[in-house]
Structures are given as C-alpha cells and as structure tokens.
Write a protein that holds these residues in place. Sequence first.
Motif, PDB file in Angstrom:
ATOM      1  N   THR A 164       0.847  -1.191   0.000  1.00 47.76           N
ATOM      2  CA  THR A 164       0.000   0.000   0.000  1.00 47.76           C
ATOM      3  C   THR A 164       0.881   1.238   0.000  1.00 47.76           C
ATOM      4  O   THR A 164       1.831   1.338   0.788  1.00 47.76           O
ATOM      5  CB  THR A 164      -0.922   0.007   1.229  1.00 47.76           C
ATOM      6  N   THR A 165       0.576   2.173  -0.859  1.00 41.46           N
ATOM      7  CA  THR A 165       1.365   3.396  -1.016  1.00 41.46           C
ATOM      8  C   THR A 165       1.520   4.144   0.302  1.00 41.46           C
ATOM      9  O   THR A 165       0.548   4.355   1.025  1.00 41.46           O
ATOM     10  CB  THR A 165       0.696   4.327  -2.044  1.00 41.46           C
ATOM     11  N   GLY A 166       2.754   4.535   0.620  1.00 40.14           N
ATOM     12  CA  GLY A 166       3.024   5.373   1.784  1.00 40.14           C
ATOM     13  C   GLY A 166       3.130   4.639   3.102  1.00 40.14           C
ATOM     14  O   GLY A 166       3.330   5.269   4.138  1.00 40.14           O
ATOM     15  N   ALA A 196      10.407  -2.384   2.148  1.00 42.72           N
ATOM     16  CA  ALA A 196      10.714  -3.083   0.899  1.00 42.72           C
ATOM     17  C   ALA A 196      11.613  -2.214   0.015  1.00 42.72           C
ATOM     18  O   ALA A 196      12.558  -2.706  -0.617  1.00 42.72           O
ATOM     19  CB  ALA A 196       9.427  -3.429   0.173  1.00 42.72           C
ATOM     20  N   GLU A 197      11.327  -0.925  -0.026  1.00 45.73           N
ATOM     21  CA  GLU A 197      12.153   0.010  -0.813  1.00 45.73           C
ATOM     22  C   GLU A 197      13.576   0.060  -0.278  1.00 45.73           C
ATOM     23  O   GLU A 197      14.541   0.114  -1.056  1.00 45.73           O
ATOM     24  CB  GLU A 197      11.517   1.401  -0.771  1.00 45.73           C
ATOM     25  N   ASN A 198      13.716   0.045   1.046  1.00 49.24           N
ATOM     26  CA  ASN A 198      15.055   0.060   1.652  1.00 49.24           C
ATOM     27  C   ASN A 198      15.839  -1.203   1.289  1.00 49.24           C
ATOM     28  O   ASN A 198      17.051  -1.153   1.045  1.00 49.24           O
ATOM     29  CB  ASN A 198      14.953   0.197   3.172  1.00 49.24           C
ATOM     30  N   PHE A 203      13.148  -7.847  -6.537  1.00 46.21           N
ATOM     31  CA  PHE A 203      11.741  -8.134  -6.808  1.00 46.21           C
ATOM     32  C   PHE A 203      11.058  -6.846  -7.254  1.00 46.21           C
ATOM     33  O   PHE A 203      11.644  -5.761  -7.173  1.00 46.21           O
ATOM     34  CB  PHE A 203      11.034  -8.743  -5.584  1.00 46.21           C
ATOM     35  N   THR A 204       9.832  -6.955  -7.699  1.00 44.92           N
ATOM     36  CA  THR A 204       9.099  -5.797  -8.219  1.00 44.92           C
ATOM     37  C   THR A 204       7.988  -5.412  -7.253  1.00 44.92           C
ATOM     38  O   THR A 204       7.211  -6.263  -6.812  1.00 44.92           O
ATOM     39  CB  THR A 204       8.470  -6.114  -9.590  1.00 44.92           C
ATOM     40  N   LEU A 205       7.907  -4.133  -6.933  1.00 45.20           N
ATOM     41  CA  LEU A 205       6.849  -3.638  -6.058  1.00 45.20           C
ATOM     42  C   LEU A 205       5.667  -3.156  -6.893  1.00 45.20           C
ATOM     43  O   LEU A 205       5.841  -2.435  -7.877  1.00 45.20           O
ATOM     44  CB  LEU A 205       7.361  -2.494  -5.180  1.00 45.20           C
ATOM     45  N   VAL A 206       4.490  -3.546  -6.469  1.00 45.01           N
ATOM     46  CA  VAL A 206       3.245  -3.091  -7.088  1.00 45.01           C
ATOM     47  C   VAL A 206       2.528  -2.237  -6.050  1.00 45.01           C
ATOM     48  O   VAL A 206       2.117  -2.729  -4.998  1.00 45.01           O
ATOM     49  CB  VAL A 206       2.356  -4.277  -7.501  1.00 45.01           C
ATOM     50  N   TYR A 207       2.380  -0.939  -6.332  1.00 41.62           N
ATOM     51  CA  TYR A 207       1.786  -0.005  -5.382  1.00 41.62           C
ATOM     52  C   TYR A 207       0.286   0.163  -5.631  1.00 41.62           C
ATOM     53  O   TYR A 207      -0.185   0.035  -6.758  1.00 41.62           O
ATOM     54  CB  TYR A 207       2.446   1.371  -5.490  1.00 41.62           C
ATOM     55  N   GLY A 208      -0.445   0.487  -4.573  1.00 43.68           N
ATOM     56  CA  GLY A 208      -1.861   0.757  -4.736  1.00 43.68           C
ATOM     57  C   GLY A 208      -2.530   1.103  -3.427  1.00 43.68           C
ATOM     58  O   GLY A 208      -1.875   1.242  -2.390  1.00 43.68           O
ATOM     59  N   GLU A 209      -3.854   1.256  -3.519  1.00 38.50           N
ATOM     60  CA  GLU A 209      -4.703   1.511  -2.352  1.00 38.50           C
ATOM     61  C   GLU A 209      -5.788   0.435  -2.326  1.00 38.50           C
ATOM     62  O   GLU A 209      -6.972   0.716  -2.252  1.00 38.50           O
ATOM     63  CB  GLU A 209      -5.324   2.908  -2.440  1.00 38.50           C
ATOM     64  N   TYR A 210      -5.373  -0.808  -2.400  1.00 28.47           N
ATOM     65  CA  TYR A 210      -6.301  -1.922  -2.518  1.00 28.47           C
ATOM     66  C   TYR A 210      -7.087  -2.165  -1.229  1.00 28.47           C
ATOM     67  O   TYR A 210      -6.577  -1.981  -0.122  1.00 28.47           O
ATOM     68  CB  TYR A 210      -5.548  -3.220  -2.840  1.00 28.47           C
ATOM     69  N   THR A 211      -8.310  -2.632  -1.388  1.00 34.26           N
ATOM     70  CA  THR A 211      -9.083  -3.129  -0.253  1.00 34.26           C
ATOM     71  C   THR A 211      -8.592  -4.545   0.053  1.00 34.26           C
ATOM     72  O   THR A 211      -7.839  -5.146  -0.740  1.00 34.26           O
ATOM     73  CB  THR A 211     -10.579  -3.185  -0.587  1.00 34.26           C
ATOM     74  N   ASN A 212      -9.023  -5.098   1.180  1.00 38.50           N
ATOM     75  CA  ASN A 212      -8.641  -6.474   1.516  1.00 38.50           C
ATOM     76  C   ASN A 212      -9.059  -7.439   0.405  1.00 38.50           C
ATOM     77  O   ASN A 212      -8.308  -8.344   0.036  1.00 38.50           O
ATOM     78  CB  ASN A 212      -9.286  -6.898   2.839  1.00 38.50           C
ATOM     79  N   ALA A 240       2.840 -11.898  -3.723  1.00 35.51           N
ATOM     80  CA  ALA A 240       2.876 -11.774  -2.265  1.00 35.51           C
ATOM     81  C   ALA A 240       2.494 -10.362  -1.847  1.00 35.51           C
ATOM     82  O   ALA A 240       2.417  -9.446  -2.667  1.00 35.51           O
ATOM     83  CB  ALA A 240       4.283 -12.103  -1.751  1.00 35.51           C
ATOM     84  N   THR A 241       2.264 -10.216  -0.561  1.00 37.79           N
ATOM     85  CA  THR A 241       2.097  -8.894   0.031  1.00 37.79           C
ATOM     86  C   THR A 241       2.766  -8.912   1.389  1.00 37.79           C
ATOM     87  O   THR A 241       3.170  -9.978   1.892  1.00 37.79           O
ATOM     88  CB  THR A 241       0.621  -8.490   0.157  1.00 37.79           C
ATOM     89  N   LEU A 242       2.913  -7.747   1.991  1.00 35.39           N
ATOM     90  CA  LEU A 242       3.515  -7.621   3.322  1.00 35.39           C
ATOM     91  C   LEU A 242       2.433  -7.163   4.275  1.00 35.39           C
ATOM     92  O   LEU A 242       1.779  -6.151   4.037  1.00 35.39           O
ATOM     93  CB  LEU A 242       4.666  -6.605   3.289  1.00 35.39           C
ATOM     94  N   ALA A 243       2.237  -7.902   5.355  1.00 36.73           N
ATOM     95  CA  ALA A 243       1.125  -7.594   6.254  1.00 36.73           C
ATOM     96  C   ALA A 243       1.361  -8.203   7.632  1.00 36.73           C
ATOM     97  O   ALA A 243       2.143  -9.148   7.776  1.00 36.73           O
ATOM     98  CB  ALA A 243      -0.181  -8.126   5.675  1.00 36.73           C
ATOM     99  N   PRO A 244       0.653  -7.693   8.649  1.00 38.98           N
ATOM    100  CA  PRO A 244       0.724  -8.300   9.980  1.00 38.98           C
ATOM    101  C   PRO A 244      -0.068  -9.598  10.016  1.00 38.98           C
ATOM    102  O   PRO A 244      -0.873  -9.876   9.117  1.00 38.98           O
ATOM    103  CB  PRO A 244       0.095  -7.237  10.881  1.00 38.98           C
ATOM    104  N   LYS A 245       0.141 -10.390  11.051  1.00 39.50           N
ATOM    105  CA  LYS A 245      -0.505 -11.692  11.163  1.00 39.50           C
ATOM    106  C   LYS A 245      -2.028 -11.587  11.113  1.00 39.50           C
ATOM    107  O   LYS A 245      -2.698 -12.401  10.469  1.00 39.50           O
ATOM    108  CB  LYS A 245      -0.083 -12.384  12.460  1.00 39.50           C
ATOM    109  N   TYR A 246      -2.591 -10.571  11.799  1.00 37.52           N
ATOM    110  CA  TYR A 246      -4.048 -10.501  11.839  1.00 37.52           C
ATOM    111  C   TYR A 246      -4.649 -10.197  10.477  1.00 37.52           C
ATOM    112  O   TYR A 246      -5.781 -10.591  10.194  1.00 37.52           O
ATOM    113  CB  TYR A 246      -4.552  -9.512  12.890  1.00 37.52           C
ATOM    114  N   SER A 247      -3.915  -9.515   9.603  1.00 36.28           N
ATOM    115  CA  SER A 247      -4.430  -9.281   8.254  1.00 36.28           C
ATOM    116  C   SER A 247      -4.541 -10.612   7.512  1.00 36.28           C
ATOM    117  O   SER A 247      -5.548 -10.881   6.850  1.00 36.28           O
ATOM    118  CB  SER A 247      -3.512  -8.334   7.487  1.00 36.28           C
TER     119      SER A 247
END
Length: 276
Positions: free
Chosen positions: A157-159, A166-168, A177-186, A200-207
């Motif tokens: 998710t952007t920002g 991931a950018e770092n 790898f390639t980053l795909v940016y957006g404001e996606y809903t779940n 893949a995506t990066l998220a906490p366990k509860y997500s």
Amino acid sequence: MKKNIVGKLTVTLTCATILFTLTACGKKADKADDTSDKGVTTVTVATGNASLPFAYLNEDNQYDGLDVKLMEAVDKALPEYKFKFIGGDFPTTLSNLESGKAMIASFQFEVNDERKQKFTYGTVPYTDWDTFIVTNGDKGKALDSFDELKGKKVYVTTGTNQAAMAENYLKAHKDAFTLVYGEYTNEQIVEAIKSGAVDATLAPKYSNDLYVKNYGVNFVIGKTPVNKSKAYILFNKKADEKLQKAVNDEMAKLKEDGTILKLSKKYLGGDYVPKG
C-alpha cells in the motif's frame, strides 16, 4: 407645558430603562452561551474512509473501525475536547496531518524515520504490527525473508511502512523483486494474490488471519516476521502539549482497563494488542 415635558421625559427614560434592561439581559444570555462552550476545543482527527477493519465508512455513512472507535473512546473521556473526523486514503491522511488540517491521525501508523521527522508519535502502542510475507499456500511454501522474494511481484500500500521497508531492501538489492503499489481493499489484495497478478504482500498476522477467515483462501506466512513493529497515533508537530498529554494518558487507561483489547477482538477477531 411643563407637565407634558416631564411626562414625555418620564416615558423616554422608562423606555430607555426597559431597552437597557433587555439589552443587558440579552448580553448576559450571549455570555452564558459562550460560557457553556468555553473550554471545549474541537480537534480534527485524520483517519481512513475505506480501510476495513481499521477506519472506514459503514452502511450508515458513519466513520467506523478500530482506529475510529479508539479515538471516540478517548474523546468520550475528555469533555474539554470534541473530536471531528476527516477521512481519506493512507497518503491523504498523512498529508492532512502534516498540513495542519488535522492535529491527530489514527490509522495504524508504525514508526519510521521519515515520520519521526514530520510528526510526533503517541506514547501508547495499541496494535501489534509485526510484518510477515503473505503468499498463496496453494502455489508454494511460506517465505521468511526478503531474499526469498527474488523475481516476484509484491503488493504494498502506497506510503506505508511496508512499502518503505521493501524500498530500503531494494536499495541494497537492486531489482531483487518488483513492487506493485496501490490503495487496494482487503478483497482486492486477496484477488490479486489468487489471480497471480502479484505473488505476495507484506502484512501483519491478523491481516492474513482475516484473509483466511473472510475469503476462505489458503494464504500463509513465514515463521518469523521480516520486521517487528507496533501501531501508534500521530500528532501534528504543532499540536498543543496539553492535548497530547490528555490523549496519551487516556489511551494508557483504555489499554489498562481492557477497552483496546475489546476493540481488537471485535474488529480484528483476536488479541493483537502489544503487551509492552
């Protein structure tokens, strides 16, 4: 002739007296209205408007979600303040705070160096935000590190802090790898991973727990997080210190009395409240 003059003068004085009395009463009433509002400061809180389950507009077009209800609980305990919400996506929430349109922002903010320079963090963490790599278990094994994402497409998710971390990594491992940016809903995140639009995506366990529970997918996470973190509210750098202390103190009470835990169970489906 004299009697008429005296009579007219008496009437004039009487009318003047009545007018003065009414005016004085009117001023007292105005002052009483001011006094009733005196000491109550309206504070604008920036949050999301389409990010389930944290901050969104519900079916009644009212702000809802964990971050919203947390701020409402704080507001309820602070009669000297009245909170007003302003919604937007994640980047807009930060810009509203930075510009001064809002003095507080509540939208699952993690700590990073850029935000520390621009904003003041609250003192009470209210959500665990250890970041894991989320992948489709039907298409492969769980991944534990950025190194294992080589050649893959990763949604962020952007920002967000996930985008920043991931950018770092990519600064030191160019084109890994390639980053795909957006404001996606779940739902959109789930569909993107299921369809193969991203790997893949990066998220906490509860997500990930929510993806599995709500959409019946076989998404998996690694055994260890790629980053350990917690969520805090943010204040505008110019936010009144009295306001900051009042909000921080009340959030500490809400954490202690179990209110934040109740919100976590209601909106996230479990206990994701930091122990420290």
